[in-house]
Write an enzyme that holds these catalytic residues in place. Structure first.
Site, PDB file in Angstrom:
ATOM      1  N   SER A  85      20.204   1.589   2.343  1.00 31.13           N
ATOM      2  CA  SER A  85      19.363   0.514   2.887  1.00 31.13           C
ATOM      3  C   SER A  85      18.725   0.861   4.221  1.00 31.13           C
ATOM      4  O   SER A  85      18.117  -0.003   4.856  1.00 31.13           O
ATOM      5  CB  SER A  85      20.154  -0.789   2.983  1.00 31.13           C
ATOM      6  OG  SER A  85      21.398  -0.561   3.557  1.00 31.13           O
ATOM      7  N   THR A 200      20.604  -3.404   7.204  1.00 25.74           N
ATOM      8  CA  THR A 200      19.814  -2.958   8.350  1.00 25.74           C
ATOM      9  C   THR A 200      20.718  -2.551   9.493  1.00 25.74           C
ATOM     10  O   THR A 200      21.718  -3.213   9.748  1.00 25.74           O
ATOM     11  CB  THR A 200      18.963  -4.153   8.838  1.00 25.74           C
ATOM     12  OG1 THR A 200      18.114  -4.551   7.792  1.00 25.74           O
ATOM     13  CG2 THR A 200      18.180  -3.808  10.086  1.00 25.74           C
ATOM     14  N   THR A 218      15.384  -0.192   8.810  1.00 24.03           N
ATOM     15  CA  THR A 218      15.853  -0.527   7.461  1.00 24.03           C
ATOM     16  C   THR A 218      14.869  -0.034   6.404  1.00 24.03           C
ATOM     17  O   THR A 218      13.684   0.179   6.704  1.00 24.03           O
ATOM     18  CB  THR A 218      15.991  -2.061   7.328  1.00 24.03           C
ATOM     19  OG1 THR A 218      16.622  -2.392   6.096  1.00 24.03           O
ATOM     20  CG2 THR A 218      14.644  -2.753   7.364  1.00 24.03           C
ATOM     21  N   ARG A 228       5.970  -5.669   0.720  1.00 26.18           N
ATOM     22  CA  ARG A 228       6.834  -6.644   1.399  1.00 26.18           C
ATOM     23  C   ARG A 228       7.337  -6.047   2.719  1.00 26.18           C
ATOM     24  O   ARG A 228       7.758  -4.908   2.804  1.00 26.18           O
ATOM     25  CB  ARG A 228       8.027  -6.988   0.512  1.00 26.18           C
ATOM     26  CG  ARG A 228       8.984  -8.030   1.101  1.00 26.18           C
ATOM     27  CD  ARG A 228      10.187  -7.398   1.783  1.00 26.18           C
ATOM     28  NE  ARG A 228      11.173  -8.391   2.207  1.00 26.18           N
ATOM     29  CZ  ARG A 228      12.242  -8.104   2.941  1.00 26.18           C
ATOM     30  NH1 ARG A 228      12.468  -6.869   3.338  1.00 26.18           N
ATOM     31  NH2 ARG A 228      13.082  -9.045   3.281  1.00 26.18           N
ATOM     32  N   THR A 251      20.379  -8.969  10.709  1.00 28.85           N
ATOM     33  CA  THR A 251      20.470  -8.333   9.399  1.00 28.85           C
ATOM     34  C   THR A 251      20.596  -9.445   8.366  1.00 28.85           C
ATOM     35  O   THR A 251      20.965 -10.566   8.698  1.00 28.85           O
ATOM     36  CB  THR A 251      21.655  -7.353   9.339  1.00 28.85           C
ATOM     37  OG1 THR A 251      21.719  -6.748   8.045  1.00 28.85           O
ATOM     38  CG2 THR A 251      22.979  -8.037   9.643  1.00 28.85           C
ATOM     39  N   GLY A 252      20.262  -9.123   7.135  1.00 26.90           N
ATOM     40  CA  GLY A 252      20.284 -10.143   6.095  1.00 26.90           C
ATOM     41  C   GLY A 252      18.892 -10.392   5.553  1.00 26.90           C
ATOM     42  O   GLY A 252      17.999  -9.555   5.721  1.00 26.90           O
TER      43      GLY A 252
HETATM   44  N1  ASP Z   1      16.783  -7.659   7.167  1.00 26.50           N
HETATM   45  C1  ASP Z   1      16.366  -6.638   6.233  1.00 26.50           C
HETATM   46  C2  ASP Z   1      15.140  -7.087   5.508  1.00 26.50           C
HETATM   47  O1  ASP Z   1      15.026  -8.248   5.178  1.00 26.50           O
HETATM   48  C3  ASP Z   1      17.359  -6.232   5.226  1.00 26.50           C
HETATM   49  C4  ASP Z   1      18.777  -6.478   5.502  1.00 26.50           C
HETATM   50  O2  ASP Z   1      19.240  -6.457   6.613  1.00 26.50           O
HETATM   51  O3  ASP Z   1      19.497  -6.674   4.514  1.00 26.50           O
HETATM   52  O4  ASP Z   1      14.326  -6.253   5.222  1.00 26.50           O
END
Ligand code: ASP
Length: 342
Positions: A85, A200, A218, A228, A251-252
């Site tokens: 990721s 991330t 990320t 995207r 993150t998320g």
């Molecule tokens: N925040 C990142 C994104 O939406 C991905 C992640 O942290 O899971 O691209």
């Protein structure tokens, strides 16, 4: 891909071992770094933040600058082909292209970012070049790639055999539906969209001069729609630093973070007097309040450090952990508190 359950168990064991160190009190769900005010320190999201922190610490411990430290730290997972990721080896978008998002920011509002960058491994370093060598803040897509190559970054295929295989497996049943990242859905260990895939790296450091800096990088949501862009390259969403107050990163699911200007919100809450942990918790609650019907099913986590080096984090779902490194404790991995679940 790291097994999240296994590393959190390791974190718990580490907590016991670190019981006498100054950050030991932080190695419990939800604790913050209040006891060690004024420290030189680096904090990073997730378990791979431990290795990233080591690279950052090798700079901070020699009196180096926080900006160099966060860049060096972020480059570690970017180069790790086992990390699906971030950077090289990241899972591609639905069309099979690995596209990277990254940003970097110092204490004086200097910042740079790249979004949807292809063919260049170290997106965080390209983001730094945007900051230092252009009058702009964000470059995207082919323009970002062109800039990186002009700056001498190496062109390489970021789609590793392992990521290509996983993408082809997904294609068999995908019907081109993007997959929402979630701690609570069980797609199986290591499967994109499951608990092991929203990783991330966000990294914040405070150097010996008391200067803060942050970085975030990320490959974003696996199998995302082509084009995207998540929160990570967007200043104020995935990363924000104000030297007068502190820094925050996230993150998320990036869409939820962008909607709420998440990292900016965390810094502004700290400006109003909240501790880093309180600010992260309030920002997470804001995400939940605004999108109650869907947000309860996804993960968003914030990590923050104030100008004195105190730190804290909070997440929607259990399972988020962050790494801390300072003179007393080099390899701490801390389990974050969360709104939902244990
Ligand atoms: N925040 C990142 C994104 O939406 C991905 C992640 O942290 O899971 O691209």
């Amino acid at each position: 891909m790291t097994n999240r359950r296994r590393f959190l168990k390791t974190a718990a064991l580490g907590a016991a071992a670190a019981a006498l160190s100054p950050v030991a009190g932080a190695v419990d769900a939800g604790a913050s770094g209040a006891p060690t005010k004024g420290a030189v320190r680096v904090v990073s999201t997730w378990d791979f933040g431990v290795a990233a922190n080591q690279a950052a610490w090798s700079i901070l411990s020699r009196g180096g600058h926080s900006l160099d430290a966060v860049e060096a730290g972020a480059r570690v997972p970017e180069a790790d082909i086992k990390n699906h990721s971030v950077g090289l080896g990241g899972y591609p978008d639905r069309d099979g292209q690995v596209t990277l998002d990254a940003s970097i920011m110092d204490a004086d509002m200097n910042c740079g970012g790249v979004a949807c960058l292809e063919d260049v491994e170290h997106a965080v370093s390209v983001a730094r070049r945007v900051m230092e060598r252009t009058p702009h803040v964000l470059l995207v897509g082919q323009g970002a790639r062109q800039f990186a190559l002009e700056q001498g970054f190496k062109k390489q295929n970021l789609l590793t055999p392992a990521a290509n295989k996983a993408w082809r497996e997904w294609l068999k049943t995908a019907h081109y539906k993007p997959v929402i990242n979630s701690e609570v859905r069980s797609y199986g260990a290591g499967v994109p969209g499951g608990k092991d895939n929203h990783d991330t790296i966000g990294i914040l450091a405070r150097d010996a001069r008391g200067k803060l800096a942050g970085a975030c990088t990320t490959s974003g949501m696996a199998w995302k729609l082509r084009g995207r862009v998540g929160d990570s390259p967007i200043i104020g969403a995935g990363l924000y630093v104000d030297g007068e107050v502190g820094g925050a990163t996230s993150t998320g699911v990036g869409e939820e973070v962008i909607r709420n200007a998440g990292s900016f919100l965390v810094v502004e809450l700290m400006r109003q007097g909240r501790t880093p942990q309180e600010a992260c918790k309030e920002a997470v609650l804001r995400v939940l309040r605004k999108h109650r019907s869907t947000a309860g099913d996804i993960q968003v986590a914030f990590l923050a450090m104030n100008k004195d080096g105190e730190f804290g984090a909070w997440a929607i779902q259990p399972g988020f952990a962050y790494a801390v490194c300072d003179a007393q404790n080099q390899r701490a991995l801390i389990k974050s508190g969360s709104v939902l679940g244990a």
